[in-house]
Design an enzyme around this catalytic site. Structure first.
Site, PDB file in Angstrom:
ATOM      1  N   HIS A 215     100.191 -46.618  21.291  1.00  0.00           N
ATOM      2  CA  HIS A 215      99.256 -46.868  22.384  1.00  0.00           C
ATOM      3  C   HIS A 215      99.847 -46.516  23.736  1.00  0.00           C
ATOM      4  O   HIS A 215      99.135 -46.156  24.655  1.00  0.00           O
ATOM      5  CB  HIS A 215      98.734 -48.303  22.315  1.00  0.00           C
ATOM      6  CG  HIS A 215      97.750 -48.468  21.201  1.00  0.00           C
ATOM      7  ND1 HIS A 215      98.114 -48.918  19.968  1.00  0.00           N
ATOM      8  CD2 HIS A 215      96.428 -48.155  21.124  1.00  0.00           C
ATOM      9  CE1 HIS A 215      97.047 -48.911  19.173  1.00  0.00           C
ATOM     10  NE2 HIS A 215      96.012 -48.460  19.846  1.00  0.00           N
ATOM     11  N   GLU A 457      89.283 -46.795   9.737  1.00  0.00           N
ATOM     12  CA  GLU A 457      90.682 -46.489  10.068  1.00  0.00           C
ATOM     13  C   GLU A 457      91.658 -47.060   9.047  1.00  0.00           C
ATOM     14  O   GLU A 457      92.866 -47.032   9.233  1.00  0.00           O
ATOM     15  CB  GLU A 457      91.025 -46.948  11.489  1.00  0.00           C
ATOM     16  CG  GLU A 457      90.633 -48.356  11.835  1.00  0.00           C
ATOM     17  CD  GLU A 457      90.874 -48.702  13.310  1.00  0.00           C
ATOM     18  OE1 GLU A 457      91.521 -47.940  14.038  1.00  0.00           O
ATOM     19  OE2 GLU A 457      90.402 -49.774  13.716  1.00  0.00           O
ATOM     20  N   ASP A 481      94.992 -44.703  13.323  1.00  0.00           N
ATOM     21  CA  ASP A 481      95.367 -45.702  12.331  1.00  0.00           C
ATOM     22  C   ASP A 481      95.142 -45.197  10.917  1.00  0.00           C
ATOM     23  O   ASP A 481      95.894 -45.544  10.008  1.00  0.00           O
ATOM     24  CB  ASP A 481      94.587 -47.004  12.568  1.00  0.00           C
ATOM     25  CG  ASP A 481      95.230 -47.821  13.670  1.00  0.00           C
ATOM     26  OD1 ASP A 481      96.472 -47.949  13.650  1.00  0.00           O
ATOM     27  OD2 ASP A 481      94.514 -48.306  14.557  1.00  0.00           O
ATOM     28  N   CYS A 528      87.082 -40.888  16.968  1.00  0.00           N
ATOM     29  CA  CYS A 528      87.545 -41.320  18.294  1.00  0.00           C
ATOM     30  C   CYS A 528      89.066 -41.418  18.345  1.00  0.00           C
ATOM     31  O   CYS A 528      89.630 -41.836  19.346  1.00  0.00           O
ATOM     32  CB  CYS A 528      86.908 -42.651  18.694  1.00  0.00           C
ATOM     33  SG  CYS A 528      87.377 -44.014  17.617  1.00  0.00           S
TER      34      CYS A 528
HETATM   35  C1  PEP Z   1      92.442 -45.023  16.105  1.00  0.00           C
HETATM   36  O1  PEP Z   1      93.084 -45.804  15.417  1.00  0.00           O
HETATM   37  O2  PEP Z   1      92.308 -43.812  15.853  1.00  0.00           O
HETATM   38  C2  PEP Z   1      91.775 -45.493  17.338  1.00  0.00           C
HETATM   39  C3  PEP Z   1      90.946 -44.735  18.012  1.00  0.00           C
HETATM   40  O3  PEP Z   1      92.076 -46.737  17.787  1.00  0.00           O
HETATM   41  P1  PEP Z   1      93.462 -47.122  18.460  1.00  0.00           P
HETATM   42  O4  PEP Z   1      94.223 -45.858  18.725  1.00  0.00           O
HETATM   43  O5  PEP Z   1      93.142 -47.869  19.699  1.00  0.00           O
HETATM   44  O6  PEP Z   1      94.101 -47.967  17.413  1.00  0.00           O
HETATM   45 MG    MG Z   2      92.901 -47.911  15.688  1.00  0.00          MG
END
Ligand code: PEP
Ligand code: MG
Length: 597
Positions: A215, A457, A481, A528
């Site tokens: 993140h 995910e 994920d 996403c």
């Molecule tokens: C993902 O896991 O691809 C996602 C968009 O969520 P995050 O990166 O916030 O875990």
């Molecule tokens: Mg995620």
């Protein structure tokens, strides 16, 4: 005393040996600047630059905080019980002495004046320098006085942080040499810490640890400034004020570069700027493939303040609002329903009628509510995201009510992270109904048609899609994920970062299956995760049938350009071939070929 930086040595490069560090590229572009080493303590405070005309007011803010701590110590002294041990009085005396010493009472003021740092940052910069000096003292008694200095500094910081900061954070002007060229070098920066850099006082990040899709890396990308992580010992090898080049595309950091290398990178920087300008012309062009297929391009945001960038990039809405960024670092003071509502409503208003997909709290793993929080043995497999929310129904219900209230002001979708089990879906939906009932009881408006979607995910979700499409209005594939859990590699751990491969056949199968199952059921499916913003993968995703991409605004126009140049008539058959392949080399080669078709 701190070095005077008011006369930057822009064109006199240190005659030191140049060296290069290799790590993981996480945010594109080139940054050229001077290293600013940040210790973990320094990361706890906000960093911003003060506009010239407000420097004296900021100096006063620090002076007032120092005076307040003086009074505090005085009161402590006066109120010492008669039978208190004498050491206690002596201890307060030492702290009062430290506080009056020019190294604390004056040097930080000079830092505000010369470097324009905000008061907290100036104080910590000075404390870091003093701490380093103390570490070198041989006498163990004197060496221990470092702890006293830190305690005094903490008292001052507490007062400062409770006082209103000046609303004068500035974005350094292009010509403002020394302010516009600081590169943060740190062992690690948590996503919550990254938020403190949002007012853009820095032009690049280098950290020892971290992975491509941690993140921290995602926030670096959202700030749209070059960054490289997983640099192993960068924070030990790079010295304060060293000249540094970050090549964010290659994950390379060049320290004390030669004049020739520097010149080459400046040229590349200029070329990238020109390319960006050209791309900006596509802002209003509809995202349609050569064969006429319309594609929806949405933006990922962390805070409502990111909405203008999303609009600027021509996004048709927000595909992922990572709501946990409103909660991070606030364990004992999580945002109330009203505060959350206000933030969601702001995002909805800023997007002017476009869709805003608010993901419910995805806290845990590398995004703890509180840094000091107890960490599970395997945080990524622990009480994260929807698991956490279902275990804290009041927190979840509060958030759901806030989101629903915002849905009365525009087009809102609710997105639930990390679902794997049918009962989790059912409980989440039941809680949404409960939140609606609570609002109805209070006569508070919400959109009764608000759509609810699931993030796919976890491999188990991708392998049990009928369970999802039956219950959900839309799906959004979280590839970050999905890759982590499919390949069993921690997305934060740089030691296994080389195993993080979006093109692994298992990952591709899961994505393709999800898109196909969603479309067969007649519901929207988006991606996403970071794959959506990677232009090398745009055609592959189009070929799998993806029609909705959500990414950071900075990536949107490059992806649009790729879409405009793609023809599904050639992309689809080639993608089918890729999905049948099981050999990594063959897949990589075919994906490469896809890009030139
Ligand atoms: C993902 O896991 O691809 C996602 C968009 O969520 P995050 O990166 O916030 O875990
Ligand atoms: Mg995620």
């Amino acid at each position: 005393m701190p070095r005077d930086r008011s006369h930057p040595r822009t064109h006199t490069y240190p005659p030191m040996a140049s060296f290069t560090l290799h790590g993981i590229p996480v945010s594109r572009g080139i940054a050229i600047g001077r290293a600013h080493l940040l210790t973990p303590a320094a990361l706890d405070v906000r960093h911003y630059l003060i506009a010239e005309e407000n420097v004296e007011a900021e100096v006063q803010r620090l002076q007032q905080a120092l005076a307040a701590v003086h009074r505090e110590l005085q009161t402590l002294w006066n109120e010492l019980p008669k039978d208190a041990p004498t050491e206690l009085g002596a201890f307060i005396d030492v702290h009062a002495l430290i506080l009056s010493d020019p190294m604390i009472s004056e040097a930080p003021l000079d830092i505000i004046r010369s470097r324009h740092y905000n008061a907290e940052w100036a104080l910590l910069t000075q404390i870091d320098e003093l701490s380093a000096q103390f570490d070198e003292i041989e006498d163990p008694y004197l060496r221990e006085r470092k702890a006293d200095i830190q305690q005094v500094a903490e008292r001052v910081l507490k007062v400062l942080m409770g006082s209103e900061p000046l609303p004068t954070a500035i974005t350094p002007a292009a010509g403002d040499e020394f302010q516009a060229q600081m590169i943060v070098v740190a062992h690690d920066i948590s996503p919550a810490d990254m938020l403190k850099f949002r007012d853009r006082s820095f032009i690049g990040f280098v950290t020892d640890v971290g992975g491509q899709n941690s993140h921290t890396a995602i926030v670096a990308r959202s700030l749209d400034i070059p960054a490289a992580v997983g640099m192993s010992q960068a924070s030990q090898l790079i010295k304060q004020d060293d000249w540094v080049i970050i090549d964010g595309d290659a994950g390379v950091v060049i320290v004390t570069p030669s004049a020739l290398v520097l010149e080459q990178y400046r040229e590349r920087q200029q070329a990238a700027l020109r390319a960006r300008k050209k791309l900006s012309k596509l802002k209003k062009t509809p995202a349609v493939t050569k064969d006429g297929t319309a594609i929806t391009l949405l933006a990922n945001i962390e805070l409502p303040d990111d909405c203008p960038a999303a609009l600027e990039a021509g996004a048709s809405g927000v595909g992922l609002f990572r709501s946990e960024f409103l909660f991070m670092g606030r364990a004992s003071d999580i945002p109330s329903e009203d505060e959350q509502f206000e933030q969601y409503r702001r995002a909805v208003a800023a997007m002017k009628g476009r869709i805003v997909t608010i993901r419910t709290l995805d806290i845990g793993a590398d995004k703890p509510l509180d840094q000091s929080e107890h960490t599970a043995l395997n945080p990524a497999l622990g009480l994260r995201a929807i698991r956490y929310c279902l275990s804290e129904p009041q927190i979840f219900l509060t958030q759901l009510r806030a989101i629903l209230r915002a849905s009365a002001f525009g087009k809102v979708r609710i997105l639930i992270p990390m679902l794997a089990h049918a009962f989790e879906i059912d409980q989440s939906l039941a809680m949404i109904e409960q939140a609606k009932a609570q609002l109805r009881e209070l006569d508070i408006k919400y959109d009764p048609e608000v759509q609810v979607g699931a993030m796919i995910e976890i491999p188990a979700a991708a392998l049990a899609l009928p369970m999802f499409v039956k219950r959900m209005d839309f799906l959004s594939i979280g590839t970050n994920d999905l890759i982590q859990y499919t390949l069993a590699i921690d997305r934060v751990d740089y030691e296994v970062a080389h195993l993080y491969n979006p093109l692994h056949p298992a990952v591709l199968q899961l994505i393709a299956m999800t898109i196909a199952a969603g479309h067969k059921a007649g519901i929207d499916v988006g991606v996403c995760g970071e794959m959506a913003g990677d232009t090398k993968l745009t055609r592959l995703l189009l070929g799998m049938g993806l029609r909705e991409f959500s990414m950071h605004p900075a990536q949107l126009l490059s992806v649009k350009q790729e879409i405009l140049n793609s023809d599904l008539e050639t992309v689809v058959p080639q993608t089918r071939k890729i999905l049948r392949a099981m050999e990594p080399a063959a897949i990589a080669e075919a994906v490469q070929a896809l890009q030139t078709m």
